[in-house]
Design an enzyme around this catalytic site. Structure first.
Site, mmCIF file in Angstrom:
data_model
loop_
_atom_site.group_PDB
_atom_site.id
_atom_site.type_symbol
_atom_site.label_atom_id
_atom_site.label_comp_id
_atom_site.label_asym_id
_atom_site.label_seq_id
_atom_site.Cartn_x
_atom_site.Cartn_y
_atom_site.Cartn_z
ATOM 1 N N HIS A 190 1.220 12.990 -6.667
ATOM 2 C CA HIS A 190 -0.115 12.585 -6.204
ATOM 3 C C HIS A 190 -0.595 13.507 -5.103
ATOM 4 C CE1 HIS A 190 2.937 10.311 -3.936
ATOM 5 N NE2 HIS A 190 2.113 10.388 -2.903
ATOM 6 N N HIS A 212 -3.032 13.451 -1.860
ATOM 7 C CA HIS A 212 -3.831 12.678 -0.918
ATOM 8 C C HIS A 212 -5.094 13.473 -0.586
ATOM 9 C CE1 HIS A 212 -0.472 9.924 0.494
ATOM 10 N NE2 HIS A 212 0.249 10.924 0.016
ATOM 11 N N CYS A 215 2.434 4.595 -12.443
ATOM 12 C CA CYS A 215 2.321 4.404 -13.891
ATOM 13 C C CYS A 215 1.756 3.018 -14.193
ATOM 14 C CB CYS A 215 3.666 4.592 -14.573
ATOM 15 S SG CYS A 215 4.174 6.319 -14.758
ATOM 16 N N HIS A 224 3.556 10.798 -16.237
ATOM 17 C CA HIS A 224 4.517 10.662 -15.144
ATOM 18 C C HIS A 224 5.208 11.984 -14.874
ATOM 19 C CE1 HIS A 224 7.296 8.676 -12.375
ATOM 20 N NE2 HIS A 224 8.188 9.551 -12.847
ATOM 21 N N ASP A 256 -6.197 4.690 -1.599
ATOM 22 C CA ASP A 256 -4.865 4.352 -1.080
ATOM 23 C C ASP A 256 -4.902 2.929 -0.519
ATOM 24 O OD1 ASP A 256 -2.268 6.259 0.038
ATOM 25 O OD2 ASP A 256 -2.533 4.250 0.888
ATOM 26 N N GLY A 294 8.611 13.679 2.914
ATOM 27 C CA GLY A 294 8.194 12.310 3.205
ATOM 28 C C GLY A 294 7.603 11.589 2.012
HETATM 29 P P1 5GP Z 1 3.625 9.446 -0.328
HETATM 30 O O1 5GP Z 1 4.281 9.136 0.987
HETATM 31 O O2 5GP Z 1 4.526 9.206 -1.498
HETATM 32 O O3 5GP Z 1 2.978 10.808 -0.346
HETATM 33 O O4 5GP Z 1 2.389 8.456 -0.417
HETATM 34 C C1 5GP Z 1 2.390 7.297 -1.179
HETATM 35 C C2 5GP Z 1 1.076 6.609 -0.893
HETATM 36 O O5 5GP Z 1 0.890 5.604 -1.873
HETATM 37 C C3 5GP Z 1 1.003 5.928 0.467
HETATM 38 O O6 5GP Z 1 -0.105 6.466 1.202
HETATM 39 C C4 5GP Z 1 0.820 4.454 0.126
HETATM 40 O O7 5GP Z 1 -0.053 3.796 1.020
HETATM 41 C C5 5GP Z 1 0.258 4.508 -1.280
HETATM 42 N N1 5GP Z 1 0.590 3.363 -2.108
HETATM 43 C C6 5GP Z 1 1.826 2.821 -2.266
HETATM 44 N N2 5GP Z 1 1.774 1.791 -3.128
HETATM 45 C C7 5GP Z 1 0.470 1.673 -3.509
HETATM 46 C C8 5GP Z 1 -0.208 0.774 -4.400
HETATM 47 O O8 5GP Z 1 0.362 -0.133 -5.007
HETATM 48 N N3 5GP Z 1 -1.543 0.964 -4.542
HETATM 49 C C9 5GP Z 1 -2.218 1.947 -3.894
HETATM 50 N N4 5GP Z 1 -3.533 2.045 -4.113
HETATM 51 N N5 5GP Z 1 -1.606 2.812 -3.055
HETATM 52 C C10 5GP Z 1 -0.278 2.672 -2.870
HETATM 53 ZN ZN ZN Z 2 4.784 7.277 -12.783
#
Ligand code: 5GP
Ligand code: ZN
Length: 116
Positions: free
Chosen positions: A99, A101, A7, A46, A30, A92
């Site tokens: 989001h 990926h 957010c 959100h 990322d 995980g």
């Molecule tokens: P999750 O494990 O929740 O699916 O993935 C979260 C992703 O967010 C991770 O790949 C991590 O590297 C990325 N991430 C976490 N904090 C930030 C941030 O402040 N900026 C960006 N661009 N990516 C982030």
């Molecule tokens: Zn959010």
């Protein structure tokens, strides 16, 4: 959500390398890429995780999925890519703002999950 990191990216309170932004969604790189291309695609609204989605999110979810081929192609993923949605503790998920990926590059990605 005040303390949600994604957010904060939506509100431009923390920087991100944005690739696409419109009224509903943002795609950005990322911060810790797992491959040469690693995009995160989020709704501006959100929503904590895929488990929190409902019928009212149908159009938004459709828009997110339909935006992926162009996003990936524009980043050079001309021969495929992987899309991942980590959901909840078992999935995980680390950031609790929905989001997707989008991961790719020139090389074939390794198998995703190994059963031991
Ligand atoms: P999750 O494990 O929740 O699916 O993935 C979260 C992703 O967010 C991770 O790949 C991590 O590297 C990325 N991430 C976490 N904090 C930030 C941030 O402040 N900026 C960006 N661009 N990516 C982030
Ligand atoms: Zn959010």
């Amino acid at each position: 959500m005040n303390n949600c990191i994604f957010c904060k990216i939506v509100r431009d309170e923390i920087p991100a390398k944005k690739i696409h932004e419109d009224d509903d969604i943002i795609a950005f790189n990322d911060i810790n890429p797992a491959a040469p291309v690693h995009i995160l695609l989020i709704p501006k609204q959100h929503i904590a995780s895929l488990s929190e989605t409902e019928e009212l999110h149908r159009d938004l979810l459709g828009k997110m999925l339909l935006s992926i081929p162009k996003l990936a192609r524009d980043q050079g993923c001309t021969d495929g890519y992987r899309t991942i949605i980590n959901t909840g503790h078992v999935g995980g998920q680390e950031v609790f703002h929905l989001h997707i990926h989008i991961i790719g590059g020139k090389e074939r990605l390794p198998a995703m999950i190994h059963q031991s």
